[in-house]
Design an enzyme around this catalytic site. Sequence first.
Site, PDB file in Angstrom:
ATOM      1  N   SER A 142       0.846  -1.199   0.000  1.00  0.00           N
ATOM      2  CA  SER A 142       0.000   0.000   0.000  1.00  0.00           C
ATOM      3  C   SER A 142       0.881   1.248   0.000  1.00  0.00           C
ATOM      4  O   SER A 142       2.001   1.231   0.547  1.00  0.00           O
ATOM      5  CB  SER A 142      -0.871   0.029   1.255  1.00  0.00           C
ATOM      6  OG  SER A 142      -1.486   1.297   1.395  1.00  0.00           O
ATOM      7  N   TYR A 155      -1.155  -0.984  10.221  1.00  0.00           N
ATOM      8  CA  TYR A 155      -1.289  -1.251   8.780  1.00  0.00           C
ATOM      9  C   TYR A 155      -0.045  -0.786   8.021  1.00  0.00           C
ATOM     10  O   TYR A 155       0.480  -1.508   7.166  1.00  0.00           O
ATOM     11  CB  TYR A 155      -2.541  -0.519   8.297  1.00  0.00           C
ATOM     12  CG  TYR A 155      -2.928  -0.743   6.860  1.00  0.00           C
ATOM     13  CD1 TYR A 155      -3.604  -1.906   6.468  1.00  0.00           C
ATOM     14  CD2 TYR A 155      -2.664   0.216   5.891  1.00  0.00           C
ATOM     15  CE1 TYR A 155      -3.990  -2.087   5.146  1.00  0.00           C
ATOM     16  CE2 TYR A 155      -3.046   0.045   4.574  1.00  0.00           C
ATOM     17  CZ  TYR A 155      -3.715  -1.116   4.209  1.00  0.00           C
ATOM     18  OH  TYR A 155      -4.096  -1.286   2.896  1.00  0.00           O
ATOM     19  N   LYS A 159       2.432  -3.166   5.870  1.00  0.00           N
ATOM     20  CA  LYS A 159       2.585  -2.940   4.423  1.00  0.00           C
ATOM     21  C   LYS A 159       4.036  -2.573   4.067  1.00  0.00           C
ATOM     22  O   LYS A 159       4.509  -2.922   2.985  1.00  0.00           O
ATOM     23  CB  LYS A 159       1.611  -1.858   3.946  1.00  0.00           C
ATOM     24  CG  LYS A 159       0.143  -2.274   4.022  1.00  0.00           C
ATOM     25  CD  LYS A 159      -0.140  -3.501   3.169  1.00  0.00           C
ATOM     26  CE  LYS A 159      -1.630  -3.828   3.086  1.00  0.00           C
ATOM     27  NZ  LYS A 159      -1.882  -5.059   2.313  1.00  0.00           N
TER      28      LYS A 159
HETATM   29  P1  NAD Z   1     -11.467  -5.399   0.932  1.00  0.00           P
HETATM   30  O1  NAD Z   1     -11.693  -5.266   2.376  1.00  0.00           O
HETATM   31  O2  NAD Z   1     -12.571  -5.122  -0.019  1.00  0.00           O
HETATM   32  O3  NAD Z   1     -10.903  -6.861   0.591  1.00  0.00           O
HETATM   33  C1  NAD Z   1     -10.008  -7.535   1.407  1.00  0.00           C
HETATM   34  C2  NAD Z   1     -10.217  -9.008   1.172  1.00  0.00           C
HETATM   35  O4  NAD Z   1      -9.349  -9.742   2.043  1.00  0.00           O
HETATM   36  C3  NAD Z   1     -11.650  -9.445   1.465  1.00  0.00           C
HETATM   37  O5  NAD Z   1     -12.082 -10.332   0.465  1.00  0.00           O
HETATM   38  C4  NAD Z   1     -11.513 -10.165   2.802  1.00  0.00           C
HETATM   39  O6  NAD Z   1     -12.475 -11.176   2.995  1.00  0.00           O
HETATM   40  C5  NAD Z   1     -10.124 -10.750   2.648  1.00  0.00           C
HETATM   41  N1  NAD Z   1      -9.558 -11.140   3.926  1.00  0.00           N
HETATM   42  C6  NAD Z   1      -9.447 -10.384   5.050  1.00  0.00           C
HETATM   43  N2  NAD Z   1      -8.908 -11.093   6.044  1.00  0.00           N
HETATM   44  C7  NAD Z   1      -8.673 -12.337   5.540  1.00  0.00           C
HETATM   45  C8  NAD Z   1      -8.126 -13.518   6.078  1.00  0.00           C
HETATM   46  N3  NAD Z   1      -7.718 -13.580   7.358  1.00  0.00           N
HETATM   47  N4  NAD Z   1      -8.035 -14.614   5.283  1.00  0.00           N
HETATM   48  C9  NAD Z   1      -8.446 -14.568   3.997  1.00  0.00           C
HETATM   49  N5  NAD Z   1      -8.971 -13.472   3.434  1.00  0.00           N
HETATM   50  C10 NAD Z   1      -9.096 -12.376   4.196  1.00  0.00           C
HETATM   51  O7  NAD Z   1     -10.220  -4.499   0.610  1.00  0.00           O
HETATM   52  P2  NAD Z   1      -9.465  -4.129  -0.741  1.00  0.00           P
HETATM   53  O8  NAD Z   1      -9.467  -2.665  -0.814  1.00  0.00           O
HETATM   54  O9  NAD Z   1      -9.944  -4.931  -1.889  1.00  0.00           O
HETATM   55  O10 NAD Z   1      -7.999  -4.584  -0.323  1.00  0.00           O
HETATM   56  C11 NAD Z   1      -7.262  -5.616  -0.955  1.00  0.00           C
HETATM   57  C12 NAD Z   1      -5.799  -5.438  -0.625  1.00  0.00           C
HETATM   58  O11 NAD Z   1      -5.362  -4.185  -1.149  1.00  0.00           O
HETATM   59  C13 NAD Z   1      -5.518  -5.384   0.870  1.00  0.00           C
HETATM   60  O12 NAD Z   1      -4.291  -6.023   1.143  1.00  0.00           O
HETATM   61  C14 NAD Z   1      -5.397  -3.900   1.140  1.00  0.00           C
HETATM   62  O13 NAD Z   1      -4.627  -3.645   2.269  1.00  0.00           O
HETATM   63  C15 NAD Z   1      -4.752  -3.428  -0.133  1.00  0.00           C
HETATM   64  N6  NAD Z   1      -4.908  -2.008  -0.416  1.00  0.00           N
HETATM   65  C16 NAD Z   1      -6.141  -1.451  -0.581  1.00  0.00           C
HETATM   66  C17 NAD Z   1      -6.220  -0.088  -0.860  1.00  0.00           C
HETATM   67  C18 NAD Z   1      -7.531   0.590  -1.077  1.00  0.00           C
HETATM   68  O14 NAD Z   1      -7.522   1.819  -1.208  1.00  0.00           O
HETATM   69  N7  NAD Z   1      -8.655  -0.083  -1.138  1.00  0.00           N
HETATM   70  C19 NAD Z   1      -5.081   0.666  -0.969  1.00  0.00           C
HETATM   71  C20 NAD Z   1      -3.831   0.072  -0.789  1.00  0.00           C
HETATM   72  C21 NAD Z   1      -3.782  -1.286  -0.521  1.00  0.00           C
END
Ligand code: NAD
Length: 247
Positions: A142, A155, A159
């Site tokens: 991230s 977090y 990351k």
């Molecule tokens: P989201 O919350 O929509 O999806 C996260 C997914 O991870 C979900 O499907 C959830 O069920 C799954 N998950 C959580 N804990 C789990 C576990 N213990 N075992 C298996 N699955 C698990 O979030 P997102 O925005 O799609 O995020 C996806 C990735 O991208 C994450 O690693 C997040 O940190 C990263 N990210 C997101 C953003 C953003 O702006 N949305 C920015 C930077 C990084």
Amino acid sequence: MRLSGRVALVTGGSRGIGRAICEALADAGAAVAINYQGSERAAREVAREIAEAGGVADIFQADVSQREEVQRMKKQVLARFGRVDLLVNNAGITRDRTFVRMDEEAWAAVLSVNLNGVFYCTKAFLDGMLERRYGRIVHISSIVGQTGNYGQANYAAAKAALLGLTKTLAKELATKGITVNAVAPGFIETEMVAAVPEETRGKIVKQIPMGRLGTAQEVAKGVVFLLSDDASYITGQTLNVNGGMYV
Ligand code: NAD
């Protein structure tokens, strides 16, 4: 198609960025193992949609922070698809609060999913990649791991750790046919960001040179590139997909 004949596993693939990665991988011809923790119905929906579009996908339950569950998932994925060539460590959670208010539970929960989960999944599937001398691993880090962010010490630490892990694994695996890269999304329109209050989101958008949040599909395109043979000489890198927010 760029990834035909490959088998991919995407953790947390039932929604958000993970879902978009599953769809993009299937679109590029890979068979996709969709990991989910609790939302079986959503995972089934992703698999059904991929099948309807002519792709191959199946769903596999596991909490990635639990080593035994990851081991069980490994057996099931190998029984179904025989191997995993492409691993996307995408599952992640947030438990935001300032460091002063952060208790050990919030610290441990985020580290155990966002960092230990990556350790368990990579451990589980690396053996096979080493045997076949082929593999592609992408960690979803991230922008927050690069810049820090108010209220996200746990977090940001997890990351940032993924970036150190990416570089180290890249060096250790460089002669084994395995590349390891990270994708660092900026602020992307998913349920994770929907949880941020409207006012804060407005402030975030003002800091993005492109003037908008990113889409999950824009992140997925970067992931597919790093997993493809177009990226054969790229390892240990972080691909920033952030609209220019951190350069
Ligand atoms: P989201 O919350 O929509 O999806 C996260 C997914 O991870 C979900 O499907 C959830 O069920 C799954 N998950 C959580 N804990 C789990 C576990 N213990 N075992 C298996 N699955 C698990 O979030 P997102 O925005 O799609 O995020 C996806 C990735 O991208 C994450 O690693 C997040 O940190 C990263 N990210 C997101 C953003 C953003 O702006 N949305 C920015 C930077 C990084």
